[in-house]
Design a protein around this motif. Sequence first.
Motif, PDB file in Angstrom:
ATOM      1  N   PHE A  83       0.806  -1.216   0.000  1.00 38.09           N
ATOM      2  CA  PHE A  83       0.000   0.000   0.000  1.00 38.09           C
ATOM      3  C   PHE A  83       0.847   1.278   0.000  1.00 38.09           C
ATOM      4  N   ASP A  84       1.836   1.352   0.861  1.00 42.02           N
ATOM      5  CA  ASP A  84       2.662   2.559   0.959  1.00 42.02           C
ATOM      6  C   ASP A  84       3.452   2.811  -0.329  1.00 42.02           C
ATOM      7  N   VAL A  85       3.934   1.740  -0.939  1.00 40.30           N
ATOM      8  CA  VAL A  85       4.672   1.867  -2.201  1.00 40.30           C
ATOM      9  C   VAL A  85       3.719   2.322  -3.310  1.00 40.30           C
ATOM     10  N   LEU A  86       2.509   1.772  -3.321  1.00 39.49           N
ATOM     11  CA  LEU A  86       1.511   2.195  -4.315  1.00 39.49           C
ATOM     12  C   LEU A  86       1.213   3.683  -4.185  1.00 39.49           C
ATOM     13  N   LEU A  87       1.073   4.160  -2.956  1.00 41.75           N
ATOM     14  CA  LEU A  87       0.792   5.584  -2.740  1.00 41.75           C
ATOM     15  C   LEU A  87       1.928   6.460  -3.265  1.00 41.75           C
ATOM     16  N   GLN A  88       3.166   6.001  -3.102  1.00 42.34           N
ATOM     17  CA  GLN A  88       4.311   6.774  -3.600  1.00 42.34           C
ATOM     18  C   GLN A  88       4.415   6.701  -5.120  1.00 42.34           C
ATOM     19  N   THR A  89       4.247   5.506  -5.655  1.00 43.88           N
ATOM     20  CA  THR A  89       4.378   5.304  -7.095  1.00 43.88           C
ATOM     21  C   THR A  89       3.264   6.013  -7.859  1.00 43.88           C
ATOM     22  N   TYR A  90       2.066   5.932  -7.333  1.00 45.19           N
ATOM     23  CA  TYR A  90       0.903   6.537  -7.991  1.00 45.19           C
ATOM     24  C   TYR A  90       0.439   7.750  -7.188  1.00 45.19           C
ATOM     25  N   SER A  91       1.333   8.688  -7.021  1.00 45.03           N
ATOM     26  CA  SER A  91       1.031   9.867  -6.193  1.00 45.03           C
ATOM     27  C   SER A  91      -0.135  10.683  -6.752  1.00 45.03           C
ATOM     28  N   ARG A  92      -0.319  10.650  -8.066  1.00 45.97           N
ATOM     29  CA  ARG A  92      -1.449  11.378  -8.670  1.00 45.97           C
ATOM     30  C   ARG A  92      -2.762  10.613  -8.529  1.00 45.97           C
ATOM     31  N   GLU A  93      -2.676   9.372  -8.197  1.00 42.68           N
ATOM     32  CA  GLU A  93      -3.860   8.509  -8.073  1.00 42.68           C
ATOM     33  C   GLU A  93      -4.070   8.045  -6.630  1.00 42.68           C
ATOM     34  N   GLN A  94      -3.588   8.807  -5.668  1.00 40.89           N
ATOM     35  CA  GLN A  94      -3.680   8.381  -4.268  1.00 40.89           C
ATOM     36  C   GLN A  94      -5.115   8.129  -3.817  1.00 40.89           C
ATOM     37  N   ASP A  95      -6.045   8.951  -4.284  1.00 43.25           N
ATOM     38  CA  ASP A  95      -7.450   8.750  -3.902  1.00 43.25           C
ATOM     39  C   ASP A  95      -7.966   7.403  -4.406  1.00 43.25           C
ATOM     40  N   LEU A  96      -7.627   7.079  -5.632  1.00 41.62           N
ATOM     41  CA  LEU A  96      -8.064   5.804  -6.208  1.00 41.62           C
ATOM     42  C   LEU A  96      -7.399   4.632  -5.501  1.00 41.62           C
ATOM     43  N   VAL A  97      -6.122   4.748  -5.183  1.00 43.78           N
ATOM     44  CA  VAL A  97      -5.423   3.689  -4.447  1.00 43.78           C
ATOM     45  C   VAL A  97      -6.096   3.477  -3.085  1.00 43.78           C
ATOM     46  N   GLU A  98      -6.423   4.565  -2.408  1.00 42.92           N
ATOM     47  CA  GLU A  98      -7.100   4.483  -1.111  1.00 42.92           C
ATOM     48  C   GLU A  98      -8.483   3.848  -1.246  1.00 42.92           C
ATOM     49  N   GLU A  99      -9.214   4.223  -2.299  1.00 38.74           N
ATOM     50  CA  GLU A  99     -10.544   3.632  -2.539  1.00 38.74           C
ATOM     51  C   GLU A  99     -10.442   2.134  -2.785  1.00 38.74           C
ATOM     52  N   ILE A 100      -9.465   1.721  -3.551  1.00 42.73           N
ATOM     53  CA  ILE A 100      -9.268   0.298  -3.829  1.00 42.73           C
ATOM     54  C   ILE A 100      -8.960  -0.449  -2.543  1.00 42.73           C
ATOM     55  N   TYR A 101      -8.069   0.102  -1.745  1.00 43.53           N
ATOM     56  CA  TYR A 101      -7.735  -0.508  -0.450  1.00 43.53           C
ATOM     57  C   TYR A 101      -8.980  -0.628   0.437  1.00 43.53           C
ATOM     58  N   GLN A 102      -9.742   0.444   0.531  1.00 43.86           N
ATOM     59  CA  GLN A 102     -10.951   0.444   1.365  1.00 43.86           C
ATOM     60  C   GLN A 102     -11.987  -0.562   0.849  1.00 43.86           C
ATOM     61  N   LEU A 103     -12.128  -0.672  -0.457  1.00 40.50           N
ATOM     62  CA  LEU A 103     -13.076  -1.619  -1.044  1.00 40.50           C
ATOM     63  C   LEU A 103     -12.674  -3.059  -0.751  1.00 40.50           C
ATOM     64  N   ILE A 104     -11.394  -3.350  -0.873  1.00 43.01           N
ATOM     65  CA  ILE A 104     -10.913  -4.699  -0.539  1.00 43.01           C
ATOM     66  C   ILE A 104     -11.203  -4.993   0.923  1.00 43.01           C
ATOM     67  N   LEU A 105     -10.855  -4.062   1.786  1.00 47.23           N
ATOM     68  CA  LEU A 105     -11.057  -4.249   3.226  1.00 47.23           C
ATOM     69  C   LEU A 105     -12.536  -4.413   3.564  1.00 47.23           C
ATOM     70  N   GLU A 106     -13.370  -3.586   2.981  1.00 53.14           N
ATOM     71  CA  GLU A 106     -14.825  -3.669   3.213  1.00 53.14           C
ATOM     72  C   GLU A 106     -15.371  -5.020   2.764  1.00 53.14           C
ATOM     73  N   THR A 107     -14.918  -5.484   1.627  1.00 53.97           N
ATOM     74  CA  THR A 107     -15.432  -6.738   1.073  1.00 53.97           C
ATOM     75  C   THR A 107     -14.985  -7.942   1.897  1.00 53.97           C
ATOM     76  N   VAL A 108     -13.741  -7.957   2.335  1.00 55.35           N
ATOM     77  CA  VAL A 108     -13.282  -9.109   3.127  1.00 55.35           C
ATOM     78  C   VAL A 108     -13.885  -9.088   4.529  1.00 55.35           C
ATOM     79  N   GLN A 109     -14.428  -7.959   4.958  1.00 51.97           N
ATOM     80  CA  GLN A 109     -15.051  -7.857   6.277  1.00 51.97           C
ATOM     81  C   GLN A 109     -16.546  -8.171   6.258  1.00 51.97           C
ATOM     82  N   THR A 110     -17.132  -8.320   5.099  1.00 53.12           N
ATOM     83  CA  THR A 110     -18.575  -8.529   5.023  1.00 53.12           C
ATOM     84  C   THR A 110     -18.982  -9.824   5.724  1.00 53.12           C
TER      85      THR A 110
END
Length: 188
Positions: A83-110
Amino acid sequence: MGTSEVMNKHLRGVEIDTSEVPNKGLQEVPKAVPLYNKTYMSDNNQSNMKSNHIKSDDDRIRCDQKVQEINAYADLVKENIDFDVLLQTYSREQDLVEEIYQLILETVQTEKDMIRIAGEYYPSGFVKGKLLKLNYSHIEYVLECMSKNTTKVRNIKQYLLATLFNAPSTIGSYYKAEVNHDMPQYAN
Protein backbone atom coordinates in the motif's frame (compact mmCIF):
# COMPACT_ATOMS: atom_id res chain seq x y z
CA MET A 1 -77.61 14.59 27.58
CA GLY A 2 -75.76 17.86 27.05
CA THR A 3 -72.13 18.19 26.09
CA SER A 4 -71.00 19.06 29.58
CA GLU A 5 -72.85 16.05 31.06
CA VAL A 6 -71.16 13.68 28.57
CA MET A 7 -67.75 15.19 29.38
CA ASN A 8 -68.35 14.83 33.11
CA LYS A 9 -69.48 11.21 32.69
CA HIS A 10 -66.32 10.23 30.73
CA LEU A 11 -63.87 12.26 32.77
CA ARG A 12 -64.94 11.05 36.23
CA GLY A 13 -61.91 10.01 38.21
CA VAL A 14 -59.42 11.74 35.89
CA GLU A 15 -57.38 14.44 37.54
CA ILE A 16 -57.26 17.55 35.33
CA ASP A 17 -55.32 20.67 36.23
CA THR A 18 -57.42 23.57 34.97
CA SER A 19 -55.73 26.32 36.93
CA GLU A 20 -53.97 27.73 33.88
CA VAL A 21 -56.69 27.10 31.28
CA PRO A 22 -58.23 30.43 30.10
CA ASN A 23 -61.98 30.95 30.18
CA LYS A 24 -62.26 32.56 26.75
CA GLY A 25 -60.32 32.64 23.48
CA LEU A 26 -57.25 30.78 22.27
CA GLN A 27 -54.12 31.16 24.31
CA GLU A 28 -50.59 29.80 24.11
CA VAL A 29 -49.94 26.74 26.21
CA PRO A 30 -47.91 27.86 29.21
CA LYS A 31 -44.52 26.24 29.68
CA ALA A 32 -45.50 25.11 33.17
CA VAL A 33 -48.24 22.75 31.92
CA PRO A 34 -46.92 19.17 32.06
CA LEU A 35 -46.85 17.14 28.84
CA TYR A 36 -48.00 13.97 30.59
CA ASN A 37 -51.05 12.88 32.51
CA LYS A 38 -50.45 12.78 36.28
CA THR A 39 -52.48 9.59 36.74
CA TYR A 40 -50.34 7.80 34.15
CA MET A 41 -47.19 8.63 36.04
CA SER A 42 -48.57 7.46 39.37
CA ASP A 43 -49.70 4.12 37.92
CA ASN A 44 -46.43 3.56 36.06
CA ASN A 45 -44.10 1.20 37.87
CA GLN A 46 -40.68 2.49 36.88
CA SER A 47 -38.83 -0.31 38.66
CA ASN A 48 -39.82 -2.67 35.82
CA MET A 49 -38.18 -0.47 33.18
CA LYS A 50 -34.82 -1.70 31.85
CA SER A 51 -32.04 0.36 30.33
CA ASN A 52 -30.30 -0.71 27.13
CA HIS A 53 -27.40 1.65 27.71
CA ILE A 54 -25.28 -0.72 29.77
CA LYS A 55 -23.15 -3.16 27.79
CA SER A 56 -22.13 -6.45 29.24
CA ASP A 57 -18.57 -7.74 29.37
CA ASP A 58 -19.46 -10.24 26.61
CA ASP A 59 -20.48 -7.36 24.30
CA ARG A 60 -17.28 -5.50 25.05
CA ILE A 61 -15.18 -8.62 24.40
CA ARG A 62 -16.96 -9.26 21.07
CA CYS A 63 -16.46 -5.64 20.07
CA ASP A 64 -12.75 -5.79 20.96
CA GLN A 65 -12.37 -9.02 18.97
CA LYS A 66 -14.09 -7.43 15.95
CA VAL A 67 -11.77 -4.39 16.12
CA GLN A 68 -8.74 -6.71 16.34
CA GLU A 69 -10.01 -8.69 13.34
CA ILE A 70 -10.52 -5.52 11.29
CA ASN A 71 -7.04 -4.26 12.19
CA ALA A 72 -5.50 -7.63 11.29
CA TYR A 73 -7.20 -7.64 7.88
CA ALA A 74 -6.21 -3.99 7.33
CA ASP A 75 -2.56 -4.80 8.03
CA LEU A 76 -2.66 -7.94 5.87
CA VAL A 77 -4.21 -6.15 2.87
CA LYS A 78 -1.78 -3.22 3.17
CA GLU A 79 1.15 -5.63 3.28
CA ASN A 80 -0.12 -7.80 0.39
CA ILE A 81 -0.61 -4.88 -1.99
CA ASP A 82 2.38 -2.84 -0.78
CA PHE A 83 0.00 0.00 0.00
CA ASP A 84 2.66 2.56 0.96
CA VAL A 85 4.67 1.87 -2.20
CA LEU A 86 1.51 2.19 -4.31
CA LEU A 87 0.79 5.58 -2.74
CA GLN A 88 4.31 6.77 -3.60
CA THR A 89 4.38 5.30 -7.10
CA TYR A 90 0.90 6.54 -7.99
CA SER A 91 1.03 9.87 -6.19
CA ARG A 92 -1.45 11.38 -8.67
CA GLU A 93 -3.86 8.51 -8.07
CA GLN A 94 -3.68 8.38 -4.27
CA ASP A 95 -7.45 8.75 -3.90
CA LEU A 96 -8.06 5.80 -6.21
CA VAL A 97 -5.42 3.69 -4.45
CA GLU A 98 -7.10 4.48 -1.11
CA GLU A 99 -10.54 3.63 -2.54
CA ILE A 100 -9.27 0.30 -3.83
CA TYR A 101 -7.74 -0.51 -0.45
CA GLN A 102 -10.95 0.44 1.37
CA LEU A 103 -13.08 -1.62 -1.04
CA ILE A 104 -10.91 -4.70 -0.54
CA LEU A 105 -11.06 -4.25 3.23
CA GLU A 106 -14.82 -3.67 3.21
CA THR A 107 -15.43 -6.74 1.07
CA VAL A 108 -13.28 -9.11 3.13
CA GLN A 109 -15.05 -7.86 6.28
CA THR A 110 -18.58 -8.53 5.02
CA GLU A 111 -20.69 -11.00 6.94
CA LYS A 112 -22.90 -11.82 3.94
CA ASP A 113 -22.98 -15.41 2.71
CA MET A 114 -22.90 -14.40 -0.95
CA ILE A 115 -21.31 -11.43 -2.73
CA ARG A 116 -22.53 -10.11 -6.08
CA ILE A 117 -19.84 -9.46 -8.67
CA ALA A 118 -20.60 -8.60 -12.30
CA GLY A 119 -24.18 -9.80 -11.91
CA GLU A 120 -23.21 -13.18 -10.44
CA TYR A 121 -23.32 -14.30 -6.82
CA TYR A 122 -20.26 -15.98 -5.37
CA PRO A 123 -19.70 -17.49 -1.91
CA SER A 124 -18.13 -14.81 0.28
CA GLY A 125 -15.28 -17.14 1.29
CA PHE A 126 -14.29 -17.55 -2.36
CA VAL A 127 -14.38 -13.77 -2.98
CA LYS A 128 -12.45 -13.03 0.21
CA GLY A 129 -9.81 -15.60 -0.74
CA LYS A 130 -9.27 -14.03 -4.16
CA LEU A 131 -9.12 -10.49 -2.76
CA LEU A 132 -6.67 -11.47 -0.02
CA LYS A 133 -4.33 -12.91 -2.68
CA LEU A 134 -4.10 -9.60 -4.56
CA ASN A 135 -0.64 -8.09 -4.72
CA TYR A 136 1.06 -4.94 -5.99
CA SER A 137 0.99 -6.14 -9.62
CA HIS A 138 -2.75 -6.75 -9.51
CA ILE A 139 -3.48 -3.27 -8.14
CA GLU A 140 -1.11 -1.76 -10.73
CA TYR A 141 -3.06 -3.67 -13.41
CA VAL A 142 -6.39 -2.37 -12.06
CA LEU A 143 -5.06 1.19 -12.01
CA GLU A 144 -3.90 0.81 -15.62
CA CYS A 145 -7.28 -0.57 -16.68
CA MET A 146 -9.00 2.33 -14.94
CA SER A 147 -6.79 4.89 -16.70
CA LYS A 148 -7.51 3.34 -20.13
CA ASN A 149 -11.26 3.00 -19.64
CA THR A 150 -13.19 5.57 -21.66
CA THR A 151 -16.68 4.15 -21.25
CA LYS A 152 -19.24 5.51 -18.80
CA VAL A 153 -19.22 3.52 -15.55
CA ARG A 154 -22.61 3.67 -13.83
CA ASN A 155 -21.64 1.90 -10.59
CA ILE A 156 -17.96 2.53 -9.93
CA LYS A 157 -17.93 0.43 -6.76
CA GLN A 158 -19.23 -2.66 -8.56
CA TYR A 159 -16.90 -2.00 -11.50
CA LEU A 160 -13.86 -1.77 -9.24
CA LEU A 161 -14.90 -4.84 -7.28
CA ALA A 162 -15.33 -6.86 -10.49
CA THR A 163 -11.96 -5.63 -11.78
CA LEU A 164 -10.23 -6.56 -8.52
CA PHE A 165 -11.97 -9.94 -8.37
CA ASN A 166 -11.00 -10.76 -11.96
CA ALA A 167 -7.47 -9.32 -11.81
CA PRO A 168 -5.69 -12.59 -10.91
CA SER A 169 -7.53 -14.39 -13.72
CA THR A 170 -7.06 -11.77 -16.44
CA ILE A 171 -3.73 -10.07 -15.77
CA GLY A 172 -1.66 -12.57 -17.80
CA SER A 173 -3.91 -12.41 -20.85
CA TYR A 174 -4.06 -8.62 -20.66
CA TYR A 175 -0.30 -8.17 -20.75
CA LYS A 176 0.10 -10.83 -23.46
CA ALA A 177 -2.43 -8.96 -25.61
CA GLU A 178 -0.54 -5.70 -24.96
CA VAL A 179 2.77 -7.26 -26.03
CA ASN A 180 1.14 -8.80 -29.12
CA HIS A 181 -0.23 -5.41 -30.07
CA ASP A 182 2.96 -3.45 -29.45
CA MET A 183 5.41 -6.07 -30.81
CA PRO A 184 3.65 -8.31 -33.32
CA GLN A 185 6.95 -9.97 -34.24
CA TYR A 186 6.90 -11.70 -30.82
CA ALA A 187 3.29 -12.88 -31.06
CA ASN A 188 2.87 -16.65 -31.22
